[in-house]
Enzyme design. Structure first.
Site, PDB file in Angstrom:
ATOM      1  CE1 TYR A  55     -12.478  46.622 -16.191  1.00  0.00           C
ATOM      2  CE2 TYR A  55     -13.615  44.545 -15.831  1.00  0.00           C
ATOM      3  CZ  TYR A  55     -13.551  45.795 -16.431  1.00  0.00           C
ATOM      4  OH  TYR A  55     -14.552  46.199 -17.266  1.00  0.00           O
ATOM      5  CB  ALA A  57       4.033  75.573 -42.786  1.00  0.00           C
ATOM      6  CE  LYS A 109       3.423  64.487 -35.178  1.00  0.00           C
ATOM      7  NZ  LYS A 109       3.800  65.531 -36.109  1.00  0.00           N
TER       8      LYS A 109
HETATM    9  N1  LIG Z   1      10.039  70.757 -44.089  1.00  0.00           N
HETATM   10  C1  LIG Z   1       9.134  70.946 -43.180  1.00  0.00           C
HETATM   11  O1  LIG Z   1       9.402  70.772 -42.034  1.00  0.00           O
HETATM   12  C2  LIG Z   1       7.767  71.420 -43.569  1.00  0.00           C
HETATM   13  C3  LIG Z   1       6.834  71.695 -42.584  1.00  0.00           C
HETATM   14  C4  LIG Z   1       5.567  72.156 -42.960  1.00  0.00           C
HETATM   15  C5  LIG Z   1       5.269  72.303 -44.304  1.00  0.00           C
HETATM   16  N2  LIG Z   1       6.207  71.984 -45.236  1.00  0.00           N
HETATM   17  C6  LIG Z   1       5.899  72.090 -46.665  1.00  0.00           C
HETATM   18  O2  LIG Z   1       5.502  73.412 -46.961  1.00  0.00           O
HETATM   19  C7  LIG Z   1       4.500  73.399 -47.965  1.00  0.00           C
HETATM   20  C8  LIG Z   1       3.268  74.146 -47.472  1.00  0.00           C
HETATM   21  O3  LIG Z   1       2.690  73.463 -46.375  1.00  0.00           O
HETATM   22  P1  LIG Z   1       1.364  74.034 -45.670  1.00  0.00           P
HETATM   23  O4  LIG Z   1       0.919  72.996 -44.720  1.00  0.00           O
HETATM   24  O5  LIG Z   1       1.582  75.416 -45.161  1.00  0.00           O
HETATM   25  O6  LIG Z   1       0.377  74.075 -46.918  1.00  0.00           O
HETATM   26  P2  LIG Z   1      -0.868  75.052 -47.168  1.00  0.00           P
HETATM   27  O7  LIG Z   1      -1.643  74.417 -48.263  1.00  0.00           O
HETATM   28  O8  LIG Z   1      -1.546  75.366 -45.894  1.00  0.00           O
HETATM   29  O9  LIG Z   1      -0.207  76.400 -47.727  1.00  0.00           O
HETATM   30  C9  LIG Z   1       0.449  76.470 -48.970  1.00  0.00           C
HETATM   31  C10 LIG Z   1       0.804  77.933 -49.247  1.00  0.00           C
HETATM   32  O10 LIG Z   1       1.668  77.966 -50.374  1.00  0.00           O
HETATM   33  C11 LIG Z   1       1.145  78.890 -51.327  1.00  0.00           C
HETATM   34  N3  LIG Z   1       1.509  78.454 -52.658  1.00  0.00           N
HETATM   35  C12 LIG Z   1       1.076  77.367 -53.332  1.00  0.00           C
HETATM   36  N4  LIG Z   1       1.623  77.325 -54.562  1.00  0.00           N
HETATM   37  C13 LIG Z   1       2.428  78.420 -54.665  1.00  0.00           C
HETATM   38  C14 LIG Z   1       3.246  78.952 -55.681  1.00  0.00           C
HETATM   39  N5  LIG Z   1       3.372  78.333 -56.856  1.00  0.00           N
HETATM   40  N6  LIG Z   1       3.928  80.090 -55.430  1.00  0.00           N
HETATM   41  C15 LIG Z   1       3.824  80.719 -54.249  1.00  0.00           C
HETATM   42  N7  LIG Z   1       3.048  80.270 -53.239  1.00  0.00           N
HETATM   43  C16 LIG Z   1       2.356  79.141 -53.458  1.00  0.00           C
HETATM   44  C17 LIG Z   1      -0.361  78.873 -51.111  1.00  0.00           C
HETATM   45  O11 LIG Z   1      -0.971  80.046 -51.619  1.00  0.00           O
HETATM   46  C18 LIG Z   1      -0.403  78.809 -49.586  1.00  0.00           C
HETATM   47  O12 LIG Z   1      -0.228  80.085 -49.032  1.00  0.00           O
HETATM   48  C19 LIG Z   1       4.264  71.921 -48.302  1.00  0.00           C
HETATM   49  O13 LIG Z   1       5.074  71.553 -49.397  1.00  0.00           O
HETATM   50  C20 LIG Z   1       4.738  71.207 -47.060  1.00  0.00           C
HETATM   51  O14 LIG Z   1       5.172  69.907 -47.342  1.00  0.00           O
HETATM   52  C21 LIG Z   1       7.441  71.545 -44.897  1.00  0.00           C
END
Ligand SMILES: NC(=O)c1ccc[n+]([C@@H]2O[C@H](COP(=O)([O-])OP(=O)(O)OC[C@H]3O[C@@H](n4cnc5c(N)ncnc54)[C@H](O)[C@@H]3O)[C@@H](O)[C@H]2O)c1
Length: 464
Positions: free
Chosen positions: A114, A273, A169
């Site tokens: 310091y 995603a 995280k």
């Molecule tokens: N396993 C993994 O490593 C991992 C990583 C990222 C996201 N995820 C999962 O993926 C999902 C989406 O995540 P995100 O961050 O992209 O969310 P987001 O909200 O950005 O996108 C969700 C998408 O899903 C679509 N959607 C919602 N309901 C639907 C349905 N009934 N039929 C068809 N499409 C539908 C929406 O229109 C949108 O395009 C979440 O469940 C998340 O937990 C998993």
């Protein structure tokens, strides 16, 4: 879906039991009858003719944890005392802390670490700003930034409730890549305020990890921060997921012997995603992708497309499909779901091409029960830890940031994302690769260092 006991619903139940021989099997039978699993049995005290036992068990969910306690209370001669939830115990006071790396034992130590000694170091950084990486924490420190608007699969929980996730995280950054990461949970969900706040705290950090910021806001926040900052900005929900999906798909395609460029891919989900996965798959050589969202198949003529969906439509669906995604799934080699539970029916899966691949990644409940999907396809992956082939961002982000920091990268070139996916896939050797082993264990000792080396060399080879 079958319910499997998990450490995340682990409880320790304090019991008074008769000292003269209540068989342990009666207690374990009670736990098992309520769907739990005993993981530890500790006699912690004895008082006369009573033994105090701490029984630790894993439950499938919170309801079962209550049922387990009730079942134990019904065993003759047993008195249930305190019940502790081990997950909550683990969170008491938070999961990370700051530690000093220098000794502060003497006046001399103080004068160097310091004032007045530190002043010379400050002046050196004024003279040569690049030395901030050499003489401070910057080169090994990452900000984990969220506005709490899309926390896990739980939705808009706000900054305080997001903190346990961001602490976790940070702990993973340290455990798997030796990186000092700090949670920054912002009390704003306004795009401009988020961008400005990150910009003004950036001097401390060698990289920014954006986390759990809802789409479509996350796209603008990341793009504008990338323009403004001279350190890498990486939205893990987008690119971490995309890297792991591409790596897993690379190995799944090796298992079934099909080339990425030749397969038909149907994707459900065009959010944070989905969009990033799509972009990385196309960059890796995929040529035939159809994407659906909550409304249906994304195509150029669909009314009301926002800029992000317009970009998706421009790059996909070369056969001009519209309506429901089922049409694209029939005959497809690959289904990737990042959308919502149960959007994929057993008929859908049965209609796919021979030796098909299904990644049902919606958390916590996938697009289809993986056991159902396994009846019809060759490779299944989910986001769940209780099935083989867990697609989990922790496979990628520690190594990616280690590589970016080691290379003193100022950006995140796409070549680094592709290199990370390739390296991650190749951690699984030819001998190991199998329909139920397409991604390595997160505890694989070479994982983060292999990904880091690939990222670092991609950054050095790019013209960033
Ligand atoms: N396993 C993994 O490593 C991992 C990583 C990222 C996201 N995820 C999962 O993926 C999902 C989406 O995540 P995100 O961050 O992209 O969310 P987001 O909200 O950005 O996108 C969700 C998408 O899903 C679509 N959607 C919602 N309901 C639907 C349905 N009934 N039929 C068809 N499409 C539908 C929406 O229109 C949108 O395009 C979440 O469940 C998340 O937990 C998993």
């Amino acid at each position: 879906m079958g319910l499997i006991p998990s450490a995340s619903y682990s409880i320790t139940v304090r019991l008074d039991v008769p000292a003269d021989g209540l068989p342990a099997s009666q207690l374990t039978a009670a736990v098992e009858s309520a769907g739990g699993m005993v993981t530890a049995f500790d006699v912690t005290a004895a008082r006369g003719d009573v033994l105090q036992v701490d029984l630790t068990c894993a439950a499938p969910d919170a309801d079962h944890a209550v049922q387990i306690t009730d079942a134990l209370a019904r065993v003759d001669g047993v008195v249930v005392g305190k019940v502790s939830d081990r997950t909550f115990l683990l969170h008491l006071g938070g999961k990370i802390e700051v530690q000093s790396k220098v000794p502060l034992r003497t006046r001399d130590d103080l004068s160097m670490a310091y004032t007045p000694g530190v002043a010379r170091v400050c002046r050196a950084i004024v003279d040569r700003p690049a030395d901030v990486r050499r003489l401070t924490i910057k080169r090994n420190t990452v900000a984990v930034v969220t506005d709490g608007s899309a926390v896990l699969g739980l939705g808009n929980l706000g900054p305080e409730a997001a903190l346990p996730v961001m602490e976790g995280k940070a702990a993973l950054f340290k455990r798997f890549a030796g990186i000092d990461a700090w949670p920054i949970c912002l009390a704003t969900q306004d795009t401009e305020e988020i961008i400005r706040t990150v910009e003004i705290i950036a001097p401390v950090f060698g990289g920014i990890n954006l986390e759990d910021i809802a789409a479509p806001k996350c796209f603008e926040v990341e793009a504008r921060l990338r323009e403004r900052l001279d350190i890498p900005v990486f939205h893990d929900d987008q690119h971490g997921t995309a890297i792991v999906v591409l790596a897993a798909l690379t190995n799944a395609l090796r298992v079934v012997g099909k080339p990425l460029a030749g397969v038909r891919i149907a994707m459900s989900g065009a959010g944070a995603a989905g969009t990033a996965i799509l972009n990385l798959l196309l960059a890796a050589g995929a040529t035939d992708v159809v994407v659906g969202d909550v409304i249906g198949v994304v195509h150029r003529d669909r009314p009301g497309l926002d800029p992000s969906l317009l970009a998706v439509a421009a790059k996909t669906n070369k056969r001009g499909l519209s309506g429901r995604l089922s049409e694209a799934i029939a005959g497809a080699d690959v289904f990737i779901g990042v959308s919502a539970p149960d959007v994929l029916s057993e008929d859908d899966v049965a209609s796919m091409a021979p030796d098909a691949i299904v990644f049902a990644l919606a958390n916590p409940d996938p697009e289809i029960d993986p056991m159902l999907a396994r009846r019809h396809v060759k490779v299944v992956a989910t986001g769940r830890s209780d099935f083989p082939n867990q697609i989990n961002n922790v496979l990628a982000f520690p190594g990616v940031f280690r590589g970016l920091l080691d290379a003193q990268s100022r950006s995140v070139p796409q070549s680094a994302l592709l290199a990370a996916a390739r390296a991650l896939a190749d951690v699984v050797t030819d001998d190991e690769r199998h329909a139920n082993y397409i991604v390595p264990s997160v505890f694989h000792p070479d994982l983060a260092s292999t990904v880091a080396a690939a990222v670092s060399s991609a950054v050095s080879g790019s013209s960033e």
